[in-house]
Design an enzyme around this catalytic site. Structure first.
Site, PDB file in Angstrom:
ATOM      1  CG  ASN A  40      -2.418  11.691   2.404  1.00  0.00           C
ATOM      2  OD1 ASN A  40      -1.889  10.742   1.813  1.00  0.00           O
ATOM      3  ND2 ASN A  40      -2.177  11.924   3.676  1.00  0.00           N
ATOM      4  CG  ASP A  49      -2.957   8.072  -1.707  1.00  0.00           C
ATOM      5  OD1 ASP A  49      -2.871   8.560  -0.570  1.00  0.00           O
ATOM      6  OD2 ASP A  49      -2.702   6.887  -1.974  1.00  0.00           O
ATOM      7  CB  ALA A 101       0.572   6.909  -3.775  1.00  0.00           C
ATOM      8  NE  ARG A 140      -0.594   1.636   3.659  1.00  0.00           N
ATOM      9  CZ  ARG A 140       0.556   2.282   3.904  1.00  0.00           C
ATOM     10  NH1 ARG A 140       1.692   1.656   4.192  1.00  0.00           N
ATOM     11  NH2 ARG A 140       0.595   3.603   3.847  1.00  0.00           N
TER      12      ARG A 140
END
Ligand code: MRU
Length: 360
Positions: free
Chosen positions: A248, A238, A53, A51
């Site tokens: 985010n 992200d 980004a 996980r």
């Protein structure tokens, strides 16, 4: 970064497979896994074994190489791309890395594609580390400037934007690691980050590196800021719009509002692959992942016998909603820490990044 004195990246090539750290097992267990197919990689991203980004982007690139190792035909390439690009919706790094991989291998013959894909995936991973080191150096300047005659610089962070969320070093945590290594006294307020509690990953990382930190509930940040206990907020992202709006982990927006109200500087640490130059209206155009209500209704942890357990925290019939990300408008963002320096959260501030990204 090191785990029990062994250096790790969060993803690595392992012969015809790749290795990952299974983040669903942390912080209680450090478990690595081998993934050998594009399907296994898509699952690892969807299930959040990997996980963050930048890491999602890098792992997906390796996933395309794995898939091409089985079928490098035009139809195999198209199917692998489709499978991987839908693994998670919000982090734009996924689209960025898969598009880069596609552009690199599509013009080649099927026989040439496999080695080329492995090579490009390795480059994406290596470049991620370089980007994060540059972010670390630029963010370090901010922390050094704040340090002055303070006994400690108190940084608040949300979610996990450390080495686990990237290939190494992290984005938001890179400046903190650099400052700590330079001897600047730094202490981190770690938001728990319900419902998936990525703050526990941050606490685990910081503990492994010896950085002083304190875990706080997600609701504590405003109070800490009102009492002068936060000098600086640094978060990851992200997806960032060309105008500097920061998407985010859910709850970031509330921290930015509290920071603004208390004149605490709020920075996002963002490598250029996280910028989505196509977004003009972030609130309507950025897809916000809706995750299972069960993540809100149940919590996971160790029971008295040290066994991983899931317990219900709501009574039956309670409904829950679980948006995983939010958007912090640019006007709440003091600046963006990028590989090219700390820039304003504006179109003009970010514009030079567009050129450096296209020149890579
Ligand atoms: O749902 P996650 O854990 O993948 O969300 C991660 C975040 O929101 C991070 O802050 C972001 O990806 C930046 S990671 C360098």
């Amino acid at each position: 970064m090191k785990v029990a004195d062994v250096s790790y990246r969060s993803v690595w090539r392992d012969g015809d497979s790749i290795g990952i750290v299974d983040q669903t097992r942390l912080p209680h267990e450090f478990v690595t896994r081998r993934l050998s197919t594009g399907e296994a990689v898509a699952h690892a991203i969807t299930a959040m074994q990997v996980r963050g980004a930048p890491l999602i982007g890098a792992v997906a690139a390796y996933g395309l190489a794995l898939a091409l190792s089985k079928d490098s035909s035009d139809s195999g390439l198209a199917a692998a791309f489709e499978l991987l690009i839908h693994a998670r919706p919000t982090a734009v790094n996924l689209r960025w890395s898969l598009t880069r991989m596609l552009e690199h291998v599509q013009p080649l013959s099927p026989e040439m594609r496999i080695d080329a894909a492995w090579g490009e995936a390795e480059r994406i991973a290596d470049e991620d580390i370089e980007l994060n080191q540059s972010i670390g150096r630029h963010g370090l300047e901010l922390i050094r400037d704040l340090a002055g005659d303070k006994s400690t610089v108190n940084v608040l962070t949300h979610c996990n934007a450390g080495w686990l969320a990237t290939v190494d070093y992290g984005t938001a945590l890179a400046p903190i690691y650099f400052a700590h290594d330079e001897g600047i006294p730094v202490h981190v307020w770690v938001d728990e980050t319900r419902p998936r509690n990525q703050g526990l990953l941050t606490a685990w990382e910081l503990a492994s590196h010896g950085v002083p930190h304190t875990l706080v509930t997600d609701n504590a940040g405003g109070h800490l800021m009102q009492h002068g206990k936060v000098d600086l907020v640094i978060v990851g992202a992200d997806r960032v719009s060309a105008g500097g709006d920061v998407c985010n982990k859910i709850g970031t927006y509330l921290k930015a509002l509290a920071a603004k109200a208390n004149a605490v500087p709020f920075y996002a640490a963002v490598p250029s692959p996280t910028i989505d130059w196509t977004i003009s209206d972030p609130l309507t155009e950025i897809p916000i992942e809706e995750r299972s209500a069960n993540e809100v209704l149940f919590v996971r942890g160790l029971n008295e016998d040290n066994r991983a357990t899931r317990v219900a925290i709501a009574t039956e019939g309670v409904t829950a909603e679980n948006p995983a990300f939010d958007v912090t408008p640019a006007e709440l963002v003091t600046g963006i820490i990028t590989e090219a320096g700390v820039v304003a959260a504006t179109r003009e501030g970010l514009a030079p990044l567009s050129e450096s990204a296209s020149g890579r």
